[in-house]
Design a protein around this motif. Structure first.
Motif, PDB file in Angstrom:
ATOM      1  N   VAL A 177      19.729  36.345  37.117  1.00 45.49           N
ATOM      2  CA  VAL A 177      20.442  37.278  37.880  1.00 45.49           C
ATOM      3  C   VAL A 177      20.933  38.551  37.092  1.00 45.49           C
ATOM      4  O   VAL A 177      20.903  39.725  37.459  1.00 45.49           O
ATOM      5  CB  VAL A 177      21.749  36.863  38.303  1.00 45.49           C
ATOM      6  N   ASP A 178      21.434  38.331  35.416  1.00 44.19           N
ATOM      7  CA  ASP A 178      21.860  39.256  34.754  1.00 44.19           C
ATOM      8  C   ASP A 178      20.558  39.986  33.914  1.00 44.19           C
ATOM      9  O   ASP A 178      20.883  40.918  33.232  1.00 44.19           O
ATOM     10  CB  ASP A 178      22.901  38.738  33.775  1.00 44.19           C
ATOM     11  N   GLY A 179      19.455  39.522  33.932  1.00 46.47           N
ATOM     12  CA  GLY A 179      18.413  40.083  33.520  1.00 46.47           C
ATOM     13  C   GLY A 179      18.318  39.866  32.025  1.00 46.47           C
ATOM     14  O   GLY A 179      17.790  40.598  31.225  1.00 46.47           O
ATOM     15  N   ARG A 180      18.927  38.927  31.557  1.00 44.62           N
ATOM     16  CA  ARG A 180      18.937  38.410  29.987  1.00 44.62           C
ATOM     17  C   ARG A 180      17.891  37.506  29.636  1.00 44.62           C
ATOM     18  O   ARG A 180      17.659  37.240  28.562  1.00 44.62           O
ATOM     19  CB  ARG A 180      20.453  38.101  29.654  1.00 44.62           C
ATOM     20  N   ALA A 181      17.422  36.798  30.451  1.00 40.57           N
ATOM     21  CA  ALA A 181      16.451  35.671  30.165  1.00 40.57           C
ATOM     22  C   ALA A 181      15.618  35.573  31.485  1.00 40.57           C
ATOM     23  O   ALA A 181      15.709  35.863  32.381  1.00 40.57           O
ATOM     24  CB  ALA A 181      17.111  34.389  30.053  1.00 40.57           C
ATOM     25  N   ALA A 182      14.103  35.191  31.202  1.00 40.04           N
ATOM     26  CA  ALA A 182      13.272  34.929  32.133  1.00 40.04           C
ATOM     27  C   ALA A 182      12.442  33.685  31.979  1.00 40.04           C
ATOM     28  O   ALA A 182      12.086  33.420  30.702  1.00 40.04           O
ATOM     29  CB  ALA A 182      12.197  36.236  32.414  1.00 40.04           C
ATOM     30  N   ARG A 183      12.093  32.789  32.624  1.00 38.54           N
ATOM     31  CA  ARG A 183      11.186  31.855  32.443  1.00 38.54           C
ATOM     32  C   ARG A 183       9.710  32.311  32.991  1.00 38.54           C
ATOM     33  O   ARG A 183       9.438  33.016  33.857  1.00 38.54           O
ATOM     34  CB  ARG A 183      11.644  30.615  33.591  1.00 38.54           C
ATOM     35  N   GLN A 191      16.734  38.178  25.835  1.00 46.64           N
ATOM     36  CA  GLN A 191      17.093  39.163  24.968  1.00 46.64           C
ATOM     37  C   GLN A 191      17.880  38.764  23.685  1.00 46.64           C
ATOM     38  O   GLN A 191      18.786  37.822  23.856  1.00 46.64           O
ATOM     39  CB  GLN A 191      18.031  40.050  25.659  1.00 46.64           C
ATOM     40  N   MET A 192      17.542  39.388  22.546  1.00 49.80           N
ATOM     41  CA  MET A 192      18.154  39.009  21.425  1.00 49.80           C
ATOM     42  C   MET A 192      18.766  40.335  20.780  1.00 49.80           C
ATOM     43  O   MET A 192      17.824  40.894  20.043  1.00 49.80           O
ATOM     44  CB  MET A 192      17.339  38.191  20.448  1.00 49.80           C
TER      45      MET A 192
END
Length: 129
Positions: free
Chosen positions: A57-63, A75-76
């Motif tokens: 939802v927050d756009g910080r990770a994706a599978r 994101q790092m």
């Protein structure tokens, strides 16, 4: 010009520029989209073919689902990091937080922002790995 005044002007100028950039929204990394997640995955694993991407939802990770298995991109800082999943991962829910524990000493856990529906999908997806 005395050194004290020059020092104050330089420090004030640098702080002012940093504050202006932050207030204009230019200091944070843009959220992941399916396309950015796919490109980040292919940068780490160029020989794989991405079949499916699901962004949080927050756009910080994706599978990522690809021909070589499953993985995750997150994101790092201003960059991204990608890891393949090997089946020893665990997902924990603590209130509104979801923590993915990876079997990787370099990245032992990852906090995810998921809706309750997405949390169930991710839990099922992780257990299938």
């Amino acid at each position: 010009m005395p050194l004290e005044i020059l020092l104050v002007l330089v420090i004030g100028g640098i702080a002012g520029i940093a504050l202006a950039l932050h207030l204009l929204g230019m200091t944070g990394a843009p959220p992941l989209t399916s396309d950015r997640a796919r490109k980040a995955w292919l940068r780490e694993f160029p020989d794989s073919t991405v079949q499916d991407v699901f962004v949080t939802v927050d756009g910080r990770a994706a599978r990522i689902t690809c021909d070589a298995g499953r993985g995750i991109v997150w994101q790092m800082g201003a960059d991204t990091c990608a890891r393949r999943l090997h089946g020893d991962e665990q997902i924990e829910t603590r209130g509104t937080r979801t923590v993915l524990r990876l079997g990787d000493y370099a990245a032992p856990r990852l906090a995810l922002t998921l809706s309750p529906r997405d949390r169930d999908r991710w839990t099922t997806w992780i257990k299938e790995t």
